[in-house]
Design a protein around this motif. Structure first.
Motif, PDB file in Angstrom:
ATOM      1  N   ARG A 105       8.605 -83.953  10.650  1.00 19.08           N
ATOM      2  CA  ARG A 105       8.495 -82.763  11.483  1.00 19.08           C
ATOM      3  C   ARG A 105       9.600 -81.800  11.055  1.00 19.08           C
ATOM      4  O   ARG A 105      10.672 -82.228  10.606  1.00 19.08           O
ATOM      5  N   TYR A 106       9.334 -80.524  11.195  1.00 17.42           N
ATOM      6  CA  TYR A 106      10.251 -79.510  10.672  1.00 17.42           C
ATOM      7  C   TYR A 106      10.855 -78.670  11.790  1.00 17.42           C
ATOM      8  O   TYR A 106      10.201 -78.365  12.791  1.00 17.42           O
ATOM      9  N   SER A 107      12.129 -78.299  11.592  1.00 16.85           N
ATOM     10  CA  SER A 107      12.829 -77.397  12.499  1.00 16.85           C
ATOM     11  C   SER A 107      13.226 -76.168  11.687  1.00 16.85           C
ATOM     12  O   SER A 107      14.218 -76.177  10.948  1.00 16.85           O
ATOM     13  N   ALA A 108      12.410 -75.130  11.784  1.00 19.85           N
ATOM     14  CA  ALA A 108      12.640 -73.925  10.999  1.00 19.85           C
ATOM     15  C   ALA A 108      13.660 -73.023  11.682  1.00 19.85           C
ATOM     16  O   ALA A 108      13.607 -72.811  12.895  1.00 19.85           O
ATOM     17  N   GLU A 109      14.583 -72.492  10.895  1.00 26.15           N
ATOM     18  CA  GLU A 109      15.618 -71.607  11.413  1.00 26.15           C
ATOM     19  C   GLU A 109      15.420 -70.214  10.820  1.00 26.15           C
ATOM     20  O   GLU A 109      15.432 -70.053   9.605  1.00 26.15           O
ATOM     21  N   GLY A 110      15.265 -69.221  11.667  1.00 32.42           N
ATOM     22  CA  GLY A 110      15.149 -67.847  11.180  1.00 32.42           C
ATOM     23  C   GLY A 110      16.407 -67.429  10.461  1.00 32.42           C
ATOM     24  O   GLY A 110      16.365 -66.802   9.397  1.00 32.42           O
ATOM     25  N   GLU A 111      17.537 -67.765  11.041  1.00 30.84           N
ATOM     26  CA  GLU A 111      18.840 -67.573  10.421  1.00 30.84           C
ATOM     27  C   GLU A 111      19.541 -68.931  10.415  1.00 30.84           C
ATOM     28  O   GLU A 111      19.398 -69.708  11.368  1.00 30.84           O
ATOM     29  N   PRO A 112      20.292 -69.250   9.362  1.00 29.78           N
ATOM     30  CA  PRO A 112      20.989 -70.534   9.312  1.00 29.78           C
ATOM     31  C   PRO A 112      21.883 -70.736  10.539  1.00 29.78           C
ATOM     32  O   PRO A 112      22.641 -69.846  10.919  1.00 29.78           O
ATOM     33  N   LEU A 113      21.785 -71.893  11.149  1.00 27.79           N
ATOM     34  CA  LEU A 113      22.515 -72.195  12.379  1.00 27.79           C
ATOM     35  C   LEU A 113      23.746 -73.062  12.144  1.00 27.79           C
ATOM     36  O   LEU A 113      24.348 -73.538  13.096  1.00 27.79           O
ATOM     37  N   GLU A 114      24.121 -73.282  10.874  1.00 28.81           N
ATOM     38  CA  GLU A 114      25.198 -74.189  10.497  1.00 28.81           C
ATOM     39  C   GLU A 114      24.838 -75.605  10.931  1.00 28.81           C
ATOM     40  O   GLU A 114      23.801 -75.859  11.540  1.00 28.81           O
ATOM     41  N   THR A 115      25.710 -76.536  10.608  1.00 27.59           N
ATOM     42  CA  THR A 115      25.355 -77.942  10.814  1.00 27.59           C
ATOM     43  C   THR A 115      25.132 -78.277  12.279  1.00 27.59           C
ATOM     44  O   THR A 115      24.109 -78.854  12.658  1.00 27.59           O
ATOM     45  N   GLU A 171      10.206 -91.973  11.110  1.00 26.70           N
ATOM     46  CA  GLU A 171      10.131 -90.624  11.668  1.00 26.70           C
ATOM     47  C   GLU A 171      11.322 -89.803  11.193  1.00 26.70           C
ATOM     48  O   GLU A 171      12.475 -90.217  11.324  1.00 26.70           O
ATOM     49  N   LEU A 172      11.014 -88.631  10.647  1.00 24.44           N
ATOM     50  CA  LEU A 172      12.032 -87.805  10.015  1.00 24.44           C
ATOM     51  C   LEU A 172      11.883 -86.349  10.454  1.00 24.44           C
ATOM     52  O   LEU A 172      10.776 -85.829  10.562  1.00 24.44           O
ATOM     53  N   VAL A 173      13.026 -85.715  10.706  1.00 21.32           N
ATOM     54  CA  VAL A 173      13.083 -84.285  11.005  1.00 21.32           C
ATOM     55  C   VAL A 173      13.858 -83.605   9.883  1.00 21.32           C
ATOM     56  O   VAL A 173      14.899 -84.113   9.446  1.00 21.32           O
ATOM     57  N   ILE A 174      13.346 -82.485   9.412  1.00 20.95           N
ATOM     58  CA  ILE A 174      14.034 -81.705   8.373  1.00 20.95           C
ATOM     59  C   ILE A 174      14.180 -80.278   8.877  1.00 20.95           C
ATOM     60  O   ILE A 174      13.195 -79.650   9.270  1.00 20.95           O
ATOM     61  N   ASN A 175      15.428 -79.774   8.882  1.00 13.77           N
ATOM     62  CA  ASN A 175      15.595 -78.357   9.212  1.00 13.77           C
ATOM     63  C   ASN A 175      15.651 -77.545   7.917  1.00 13.77           C
ATOM     64  O   ASN A 175      15.978 -78.063   6.852  1.00 13.77           O
ATOM     65  N   HIS A 176      15.278 -76.301   8.001  1.00 15.61           N
ATOM     66  CA  HIS A 176      15.327 -75.462   6.817  1.00 15.61           C
ATOM     67  C   HIS A 176      15.442 -73.998   7.225  1.00 15.61           C
ATOM     68  O   HIS A 176      15.133 -73.614   8.359  1.00 15.61           O
ATOM     69  N   ALA A 177      15.889 -73.183   6.276  1.00 13.22           N
ATOM     70  CA  ALA A 177      15.999 -71.736   6.493  1.00 13.22           C
ATOM     71  C   ALA A 177      15.627 -71.025   5.194  1.00 13.22           C
ATOM     72  O   ALA A 177      14.513 -70.550   5.038  1.00 13.22           O
ATOM     73  N   TRP A 178      16.548 -71.029   4.225  1.00 15.22           N
ATOM     74  CA  TRP A 178      16.329 -70.344   2.967  1.00 15.22           C
ATOM     75  C   TRP A 178      15.158 -70.954   2.191  1.00 15.22           C
ATOM     76  O   TRP A 178      15.188 -72.139   1.831  1.00 15.22           O
ATOM     77  N   ILE A 214      17.318 -84.795   8.011  1.00 15.47           N
ATOM     78  CA  ILE A 214      17.921 -84.288   6.782  1.00 15.47           C
ATOM     79  C   ILE A 214      18.248 -82.815   6.985  1.00 15.47           C
ATOM     80  O   ILE A 214      17.387 -82.028   7.390  1.00 15.47           O
ATOM     81  N   LEU A 215      19.494 -82.459   6.717  1.00 14.44           N
ATOM     82  CA  LEU A 215      19.936 -81.075   6.842  1.00 14.44           C
ATOM     83  C   LEU A 215      19.634 -80.350   5.537  1.00 14.44           C
ATOM     84  O   LEU A 215      20.211 -80.666   4.487  1.00 14.44           O
ATOM     85  N   ALA A 216      18.731 -79.382   5.586  1.00 12.01           N
ATOM     86  CA  ALA A 216      18.253 -78.743   4.357  1.00 12.01           C
ATOM     87  C   ALA A 216      18.194 -77.227   4.474  1.00 12.01           C
ATOM     88  O   ALA A 216      17.354 -76.581   3.847  1.00 12.01           O
ATOM     89  N   GLY A 226       5.033 -81.817   2.825  1.00 16.43           N
ATOM     90  CA  GLY A 226       3.905 -81.971   3.739  1.00 16.43           C
ATOM     91  C   GLY A 226       4.272 -82.774   4.974  1.00 16.43           C
ATOM     92  O   GLY A 226       5.391 -82.677   5.493  1.00 16.43           O
ATOM     93  N   ASP A 227       3.338 -83.605   5.428  1.00 22.50           N
ATOM     94  CA  ASP A 227       3.588 -84.396   6.633  1.00 22.50           C
ATOM     95  C   ASP A 227       4.334 -85.690   6.348  1.00 22.50           C
ATOM     96  O   ASP A 227       4.627 -86.455   7.262  1.00 22.50           O
ATOM     97  N   GLY A 228       4.633 -85.940   5.065  1.00 27.71           N
ATOM     98  CA  GLY A 228       5.420 -87.109   4.694  1.00 27.71           C
ATOM     99  C   GLY A 228       4.645 -88.386   4.473  1.00 27.71           C
ATOM    100  O   GLY A 228       5.210 -89.408   4.084  1.00 27.71           O
ATOM    101  N   VAL A 229       3.336 -88.347   4.679  1.00 30.31           N
ATOM    102  CA  VAL A 229       2.558 -89.584   4.625  1.00 30.31           C
ATOM    103  C   VAL A 229       2.634 -90.244   3.256  1.00 30.31           C
ATOM    104  O   VAL A 229       2.643 -91.480   3.159  1.00 30.31           O
ATOM    105  N   ARG A 230       2.725 -89.455   2.199  1.00 31.96           N
ATOM    106  CA  ARG A 230       2.768 -90.070   0.863  1.00 31.96           C
ATOM    107  C   ARG A 230       4.086 -90.779   0.592  1.00 31.96           C
ATOM    108  O   ARG A 230       4.209 -91.542  -0.369  1.00 31.96           O
ATOM    109  N   PHE A 231       5.082 -90.539   1.453  1.00 27.15           N
ATOM    110  CA  PHE A 231       6.355 -91.247   1.343  1.00 27.15           C
ATOM    111  C   PHE A 231       6.471 -92.374   2.364  1.00 27.15           C
ATOM    112  O   PHE A 231       7.503 -93.042   2.437  1.00 27.15           O
ATOM    113  N   GLY A 232       5.437 -92.557   3.169  1.00 33.26           N
ATOM    114  CA  GLY A 232       5.496 -93.550   4.231  1.00 33.26           C
ATOM    115  C   GLY A 232       6.266 -93.071   5.437  1.00 33.26           C
ATOM    116  O   GLY A 232       6.767 -93.874   6.223  1.00 33.26           O
TER     117      GLY A 232
END
Length: 223
Positions: free
Chosen positions: A75-85, A48-55, A5-7, A65-71
């Motif tokens: 895992r997260y990919s944090a961006e110091g500055e937005p990297l565009e899509t 298995e899900l990856v979510i990127n985020h910045a702002w 998910i692009l976030a 969290g770790d997503g367990v309550r959603f089944g």
């Protein structure tokens, strides 16, 4: 198949709501926008899900969290500055692995069934397209016989929904940093490597206050 998910967007057109809340956590009918995706992905069999985020990204991690309550396992990919899509996906490839993966924009709302995308990918990408909304009447790409082209031949166009399956090989010649996804897709289209489908169900690009209210209305009718 893994999903992403692009976030990482700031949601500037939704200010002041997004000054202190990241757009994916904006509530629609009492539920954060991104949670609709998590529920749909889990129901479709994704685990298995990856979510990127910045702002304000830490808020997203704190809420999901770790997503367990959603089944799910998130895992997260944090961006110091937005990297565009494109850049955001490229940075997350080490978390996504070598197989094709689903990617969905965090700022759309839809009733699309993600389970239909868990099938072999022919080419480098498969795009879900929708009829052009009022705010994007020119569309993005053309679809004919299951193949997507860049739409420069004057043929009727459709709008990219923000839902796709991508092969990591699409990013083979990329380098770290901020870049857009669309040029990579157009290169692949020129080589006949992008398939597609038209989705006729409910879909809203939640980029403005008016479209946020539109989703509220749709859910109110559903309820």
């Amino acid at each position: 198949m893994k999903a992403m998910i692009l976030a990482a967007g700031k949601g500037e057109r939704l200010r002041p709501l997004t000054l202190h809340t990241p757009k994916p956590l904006m509530q629609v009918a009492g539920v954060p926008l991104i949670e609709y995706h998590l529920r749909a992905l889990a129901a479709a069999g994704f685990r298995e899900l990856v979510i990127n985020h910045a702002w304000l990204g830490q808020q997203i991690e704190d809420y999901l969290g770790d997503g367990v309550r959603f089944g799910l396992r998130i895992r997260y990919s944090a961006e110091g500055e937005p990297l565009e899509t494109g850049g955001g996906i490229f940075q997350a490839l080490s978390l996504l692995g070598d197989a094709p993966f689903l990617v969905v924009n965090g700022d759309i709302w839809t009733d699309y069934d993600f389970a239909t995308l868990q099938q072999p990918l022919n080419g480098l990408a498969h795009l879900v397209l929708v009829d052009n909304p009022a705010h994007h009447v020119r569309g993005d790409f053309c679809l004919a016989d299951g193949q997507v082209t860049d739409g420069q031949d004057g043929a009727p166009s459709l709008t990219y929904s923000g839902i796709a399956v991508l092969d990591p090989a699409l990013f083979a010649n990329c380098q770290a940093g901020a870049f857009k996804l669309a040029p990579l897709l157009r290169q692949a289209m020129a080589a006949g490597q992008v398939s597609g489908e038209r989705f006729g169900g409910r879909w809203v690009d939640v980029g403005t206050h008016e479209r946020l209210a539109e989703v509220e209305r749709l859910l109110a009718v559903e309820g």
